[in-house]
Write a protein that holds these residues in place. Structure first.
Motif, short mmCIF file in Angstrom:
data_model
loop_
_atom_site.label_atom_id
_atom_site.label_comp_id
_atom_site.label_asym_id
_atom_site.label_seq_id
_atom_site.Cartn_x
_atom_site.Cartn_y
_atom_site.Cartn_z
N THR A 75 29.54 -23.33 16.36
CA THR A 75 28.68 -24.19 17.16
C THR A 75 28.85 -23.95 18.66
O THR A 75 29.89 -23.49 19.12
N TYR A 76 27.80 -24.30 19.38
CA TYR A 76 27.82 -24.30 20.84
C TYR A 76 27.94 -25.72 21.39
O TYR A 76 27.84 -25.92 22.59
N GLU A 77 28.13 -26.69 20.50
CA GLU A 77 28.38 -28.06 20.93
C GLU A 77 29.63 -28.08 21.80
O GLU A 77 30.64 -27.44 21.48
N VAL A 83 31.84 -32.60 18.48
CA VAL A 83 32.37 -31.51 17.66
C VAL A 83 33.09 -32.07 16.43
O VAL A 83 32.87 -31.62 15.30
N VAL A 84 33.92 -33.06 16.66
CA VAL A 84 34.67 -33.66 15.55
C VAL A 84 33.73 -34.33 14.56
O VAL A 84 33.86 -34.17 13.34
N LEU A 94 37.64 -26.37 10.03
CA LEU A 94 37.78 -25.26 10.97
C LEU A 94 36.49 -25.14 11.76
O LEU A 94 35.40 -25.11 11.19
N VAL A 95 36.61 -25.07 13.09
CA VAL A 95 35.43 -24.96 13.94
C VAL A 95 35.59 -23.76 14.87
O VAL A 95 36.66 -23.49 15.39
N GLN A 96 34.50 -23.05 15.03
CA GLN A 96 34.44 -21.90 15.92
C GLN A 96 33.60 -22.29 17.12
O GLN A 96 32.41 -22.55 16.99
N PRO A 114 43.80 -33.96 15.05
CA PRO A 114 44.83 -32.92 15.13
C PRO A 114 44.77 -31.88 14.02
O PRO A 114 45.23 -30.75 14.19
N GLY A 115 44.18 -32.23 12.88
CA GLY A 115 44.13 -31.30 11.77
C GLY A 115 42.92 -30.39 11.76
O GLY A 115 42.76 -29.59 10.83
N LEU A 116 42.08 -30.47 12.77
CA LEU A 116 40.91 -29.61 12.84
C LEU A 116 41.29 -28.30 13.53
O LEU A 116 41.66 -28.28 14.70
#
Length: 246
Positions: A75-77, A83-84, A94-96, A114-116
């Motif tokens: 994402t570009y957010e 984002v969360v 998992l976020v990119q 914290p777990g992301l």
């Protein structure tokens, strides 16, 4: 300073990883899973390209294909809370981050969840010379669990899904710099079944990512291209035993 929360075991930084991004439906998600893709990326809230799926559709594909554990929100957010919320709605851990996200925003994401796991993009061709790129790595390393390169396309302004390669010598230097910060780096940018082995040998990354290079004329993933990409990547990674301690 190491991030307090390492990526989940399936994303251990010393294990080579194959990621494929861009999914159009449940059948395609299941295909990628069946062909041995380790991470499956869902691009959403993009700056240039239109997403393949709506957020609700992506969440349903992830649920129906039972791939939550290997799905990545791309994402570009840039707003930490958004984002969360987006990742929780998708059911991914998992976020990119490809957008103009500051290191402080990454810190806020970790405080909220914290777990992301966070993978931060380093865009080759837009973000400056090696000194500038190394400074970006150092700034994000306390909060990012991993990094991913990609190629800037000056014609469109896109910094992802461009289908363009970049100077792999730059990515090799970034890999070494990231390793010095105890962070893995994934290589993306114009990769396909024909060049992925050469790319791995040149860059020696933690993982590789492909998107448009594995599609047919209709924009769907070509099973033959995906299968060969995975096979070529695994074969090239297998010779890097001194790096990955396999």
């Amino acid at each position: 300073m190491p991030a307090e929360n390492a990526l989940p075991n399936v994303f251990l930084p010393r294990l080579p990883v194959v990621q494929v991004a861009g999914v159009v439906d449940v059948a395609e998600a299941r295909l990628l899973d069946h062909l041995g893709v380790d991470l499956i990326g869902f691009p959403l809230r993009l700056d240039v390209h239109a997403p393949d799926l709506s957020e609700a559709q992506a969440a349903e594909v992830i649920r129906a294909a039972d791939i939550s554990g290997k799905s990545v929100c791309i994402t570009y957010e840039s707003d930490p809370a958004q984002v969360v919320t987006l990742c929780r709605g998708l059911g991914v851990r998992l976020v990119q981050l490809h957008g103009p996200v500051q290191a402080e925003a990454c810190r806020c994401i970790k405080e909220i969840d914290p777990g992301l796991g966070i993978m931060k993009s380093i865009v080759v061709g837009r973000d400056g010379d090696m000194a500038r790129l190394n400074a970006l790595l150092s700034a994000y390393a306390p909060f990012a669990d991993a990094f991913i390169t990609d190629t800037f396309d000056p014609a469109t302004g896109a910094s992802g899904a461009t289908g363009r390669t970049h100077d792999w010598a730059v990515s090799r230097a970034l890999t070494e710099a990231a390793e010095a910060l105890d962070r893995p780096l994934m290589l993306a940018g114009g990769l396909n079944a024909e060049n992925v082995a050469d790319a791995i040998r040149a860059v020696r990354p933690w993982g590789v990512d492909a998107h448009t290079g594995l599609e047919d004329g209709s924009g769907r993933k070509d099973p033959g291209k995906v299968r060969r990409f995975v096979e070529e990547a695994h074969a090239a990674f297998s010779v890097l035993t001194e790096v990955y301690e396999l």
